[in-house]
Design a protein around this motif. Structure first.
Motif, PDB file in Angstrom:
ATOM      1  N   GLY A  65      30.414  44.219  35.002  1.00 42.66           N
ATOM      2  CA  GLY A  65      31.301  43.256  34.361  1.00 42.66           C
ATOM      3  C   GLY A  65      31.084  43.180  32.867  1.00 42.66           C
ATOM      4  N   ALA A  66      31.642  42.145  32.280  1.00 44.73           N
ATOM      5  CA  ALA A  66      31.501  41.914  30.847  1.00 44.73           C
ATOM      6  C   ALA A  66      30.233  41.117  30.573  1.00 44.73           C
ATOM      7  N   ASP A  67      29.749  41.218  29.357  1.00 43.01           N
ATOM      8  CA  ASP A  67      28.575  40.451  28.930  1.00 43.01           C
ATOM      9  C   ASP A  67      29.046  39.041  28.576  1.00 43.01           C
ATOM     10  N   ILE A  68      28.942  38.122  29.536  1.00 44.71           N
ATOM     11  CA  ILE A  68      29.529  36.790  29.396  1.00 44.71           C
ATOM     12  C   ILE A  68      28.903  36.011  28.243  1.00 44.71           C
ATOM     13  N   LYS A  69      27.616  36.221  28.024  1.00 47.33           N
ATOM     14  CA  LYS A  69      26.953  35.508  26.923  1.00 47.33           C
ATOM     15  C   LYS A  69      27.644  35.768  25.597  1.00 47.33           C
ATOM     16  N   GLU A  70      28.156  36.961  25.435  1.00 54.39           N
ATOM     17  CA  GLU A  70      28.724  37.361  24.150  1.00 54.39           C
ATOM     18  C   GLU A  70      30.002  36.594  23.821  1.00 54.39           C
ATOM     19  N   PHE A  71      30.802  36.251  24.852  1.00 52.18           N
ATOM     20  CA  PHE A  71      32.080  35.591  24.542  1.00 52.18           C
ATOM     21  C   PHE A  71      32.168  34.151  25.055  1.00 52.18           C
ATOM     22  N   SER A  72      31.063  33.596  25.479  1.00 51.90           N
ATOM     23  CA  SER A  72      31.096  32.254  26.079  1.00 51.90           C
ATOM     24  C   SER A  72      31.550  31.166  25.112  1.00 51.90           C
ATOM     25  N   SER A  73      31.404  31.396  23.823  1.00 56.76           N
ATOM     26  CA  SER A  73      31.796  30.385  22.831  1.00 56.76           C
ATOM     27  C   SER A  73      33.100  30.731  22.117  1.00 56.76           C
ATOM     28  N   TYR A  74      33.806  31.764  22.570  1.00 56.69           N
ATOM     29  CA  TYR A  74      35.040  32.178  21.903  1.00 56.69           C
ATOM     30  C   TYR A  74      36.131  31.123  22.047  1.00 56.69           C
ATOM     31  N   ASN A  75      36.988  31.027  21.023  1.00 53.37           N
ATOM     32  CA  ASN A  75      38.191  30.206  21.154  1.00 53.37           C
ATOM     33  C   ASN A  75      39.338  31.095  21.666  1.00 53.37           C
ATOM     34  N   ALA A  76      40.520  30.504  21.819  1.00 49.53           N
ATOM     35  CA  ALA A  76      41.633  31.224  22.438  1.00 49.53           C
ATOM     36  C   ALA A  76      42.027  32.465  21.640  1.00 49.53           C
ATOM     37  N   GLU A  77      42.059  32.348  20.332  1.00 52.91           N
ATOM     38  CA  GLU A  77      42.472  33.493  19.524  1.00 52.91           C
ATOM     39  C   GLU A  77      41.438  34.605  19.567  1.00 52.91           C
ATOM     40  N   GLU A  78      40.165  34.260  19.545  1.00 55.64           N
ATOM     41  CA  GLU A  78      39.115  35.262  19.654  1.00 55.64           C
ATOM     42  C   GLU A  78      39.171  35.957  21.018  1.00 55.64           C
ATOM     43  N   ALA A  79      39.485  35.176  22.045  1.00 52.99           N
ATOM     44  CA  ALA A  79      39.579  35.744  23.388  1.00 52.99           C
ATOM     45  C   ALA A  79      40.747  36.716  23.496  1.00 52.99           C
ATOM     46  N   LYS A  80      41.864  36.396  22.874  1.00 53.65           N
ATOM     47  CA  LYS A  80      43.017  37.301  22.890  1.00 53.65           C
ATOM     48  C   LYS A  80      42.683  38.609  22.171  1.00 53.65           C
ATOM     49  N   ALA A  81      41.948  38.511  21.066  1.00 50.19           N
ATOM     50  CA  ALA A  81      41.539  39.721  20.340  1.00 50.19           C
ATOM     51  C   ALA A  81      40.605  40.576  21.192  1.00 50.19           C
ATOM     52  N   LEU A  82      39.696  39.911  21.946  1.00 53.12           N
ATOM     53  CA  LEU A  82      38.790  40.625  22.842  1.00 53.12           C
ATOM     54  C   LEU A  82      39.569  41.363  23.927  1.00 53.12           C
ATOM     55  N   SER A  83      40.522  40.661  24.539  1.00 53.79           N
ATOM     56  CA  SER A  83      41.340  41.265  25.581  1.00 53.79           C
ATOM     57  C   SER A  83      42.142  42.435  25.025  1.00 53.79           C
ATOM     58  N   LYS A  84      42.709  42.268  23.849  1.00 48.83           N
ATOM     59  CA  LYS A  84      43.516  43.323  23.243  1.00 48.83           C
ATOM     60  C   LYS A  84      42.672  44.564  22.971  1.00 48.83           C
ATOM     61  N   ARG A  85      41.428  44.359  22.517  1.00 47.65           N
ATOM     62  CA  ARG A  85      40.554  45.508  22.252  1.00 47.65           C
ATOM     63  C   ARG A  85      40.259  46.255  23.550  1.00 47.65           C
ATOM     64  N   GLY A  86      39.986  45.511  24.624  1.00 48.91           N
ATOM     65  CA  GLY A  86      39.764  46.153  25.911  1.00 48.91           C
ATOM     66  C   GLY A  86      40.985  46.931  26.376  1.00 48.91           C
ATOM     67  N   HIS A  87      42.163  46.349  26.176  1.00 46.62           N
ATOM     68  CA  HIS A  87      43.400  47.027  26.562  1.00 46.62           C
ATOM     69  C   HIS A  87      43.578  48.331  25.791  1.00 46.62           C
ATOM     70  N   ILE A  88      43.316  48.295  24.501  1.00 48.25           N
ATOM     71  CA  ILE A  88      43.505  49.486  23.668  1.00 48.25           C
ATOM     72  C   ILE A  88      42.580  50.612  24.120  1.00 48.25           C
ATOM     73  N   ILE A  89      41.309  50.281  24.355  1.00 48.97           N
ATOM     74  CA  ILE A  89      40.338  51.322  24.719  1.00 48.97           C
ATOM     75  C   ILE A  89      40.599  51.855  26.122  1.00 48.97           C
ATOM     76  N   PHE A  90      40.889  50.976  27.068  1.00 45.71           N
ATOM     77  CA  PHE A  90      41.140  51.440  28.433  1.00 45.71           C
ATOM     78  C   PHE A  90      42.458  52.213  28.526  1.00 45.71           C
ATOM     79  N   SER A  91      43.455  51.830  27.728  1.00 44.40           N
ATOM     80  CA  SER A  91      44.697  52.607  27.690  1.00 44.40           C
ATOM     81  C   SER A  91      44.458  53.983  27.079  1.00 44.40           C
ATOM     82  N   LYS A  92      43.546  54.046  26.123  1.00 41.56           N
ATOM     83  CA  LYS A  92      43.182  55.339  25.533  1.00 41.56           C
ATOM     84  C   LYS A  92      42.609  56.258  26.615  1.00 41.56           C
ATOM     85  N   ILE A  93      41.779  55.712  27.484  1.00 44.30           N
ATOM     86  CA  ILE A  93      41.209  56.496  28.585  1.00 44.30           C
ATOM     87  C   ILE A  93      42.307  56.921  29.555  1.00 44.30           C
ATOM     88  N   GLU A  94      43.147  55.975  29.937  1.00 47.29           N
ATOM     89  CA  GLU A  94      44.211  56.243  30.908  1.00 47.29           C
ATOM     90  C   GLU A  94      45.176  57.319  30.415  1.00 47.29           C
TER      91      GLU A  94
END
Length: 255
Positions: A65-94
């Motif tokens: 899974g993800a390292d929960i400690k790293e994003f436990s204090s994120y706000n909504a905008e930071e979380a969206k940026a995190l999700s977007k980065r994951g999407h970009i990298i995993f789409s690159k693999i796909e």
């Protein structure tokens, strides 16, 4: 290149990328994402590499899974940026121009399962456990899991896995189409390498176009994409070599 969180070995046209954070069961963090991003850019450009295997270090976990400690204090905008980065990298693999095989050697949970689903083929060890537990944290899968899982196992099974957050066995994962095959922990990587070696014998130009066409199969343009990819290959060197080898009754040599 040297990476902090992964190991990369290239041998006989096959790259083996090992996520190497055994103390945290290979959990995904910002460093892993950065290393994956750089490594897949390198592998896409390396013409000596025909196939890639992704696995985790140790015998307990692919990626837990993800390292929960790293994003436990994120706000909504930071979380969206995190999700977007994951999407970009995993789409690159796909959408990579060469096949990626996930060798799931244990837990593949949350972002780990999402990483495996971004790969083109999934082999699992018989002790593997797979699941998307995000709703137990008040979240949803954020790296493409809600989109890729229904395509692989159907909407009903995807809903069951996501809503219940339960882990399923390797046997269950195979029965619903989430993994291609199951092997013992000792056999897993060798079997993945055997498949990679078989793939590596075939036309890299043909495989790249096959990936492009298959990935378009869920869109309204899938059929026209197949026609375009098929036609484009007639202008490629691999087609000329493949046909010549067939007519001359010899094995093709794709460079």
């Amino acid at each position: 290149m040297n990476y902090e969180s992964i190991k990369l070995n290239i041998e006989d046209k096959i790259a083996t990328l090992t996520i190497n954070r055994p103390d945290s069961l290979n959990a995904l963090n910002a460093q892993v994402f950065s290393d994956l991003d750089q490594a897949f850019d390198l592998l896409a450009a390396d013409q000596s590499v025909r196939c890639i295997i992704v696995t985790g270090s140790g015998e307990k976990s692919f990626v837990a899974g993800a390292d929960i400690k790293e994003f436990s204090s994120y706000n909504a905008e930071e979380a969206k940026a995190l999700s977007k980065r994951g999407h970009i990298i995993f789409s690159k693999i796909e959408n990579l121009n060469k096949p990626v095989i996930a060798a799931i050697n244990g837990f593949a949970l949350g972002g780990g399962l999402e990483l495996a689903m971004a790969c083109h083929i999934r082999y699992a060890s018989d002790n593997a456990k797979l699941g998307l537990p995000e709703v137990t944290l008040g979240l949803i899968p954020g790296y493409g899991g809600t989109q890729r899982l229904p395509k692989l196992v159907g909407k009903g099974m995807a809903n069951e896995m996501i809503f219940s957050a339960k882990m399923i066995s390797a046997e269950k994962a195979k029965s619903v189409g989430l993994v291609n095959d199951i092997f013992s922990q000792q056999e897993l990587l060798e079997k993945a390498k055997e498949l990679a070696a078989q793939i590596a014998k075939n036309s890299p130009q043909g495989i790249a176009k096959a990936i492009e066409a298959v990935n378009a199969s869920e869109t309204e343009h899938g059929m026209s994409k197949e026609i375009d990819c098929f036609g484009d290959l007639f202008a490629k060197d691999d087609f000329k070599e493949g046909v010549s080898a067939f007519l001359e009754k010899r094995k093709p040599s794709f460079n």
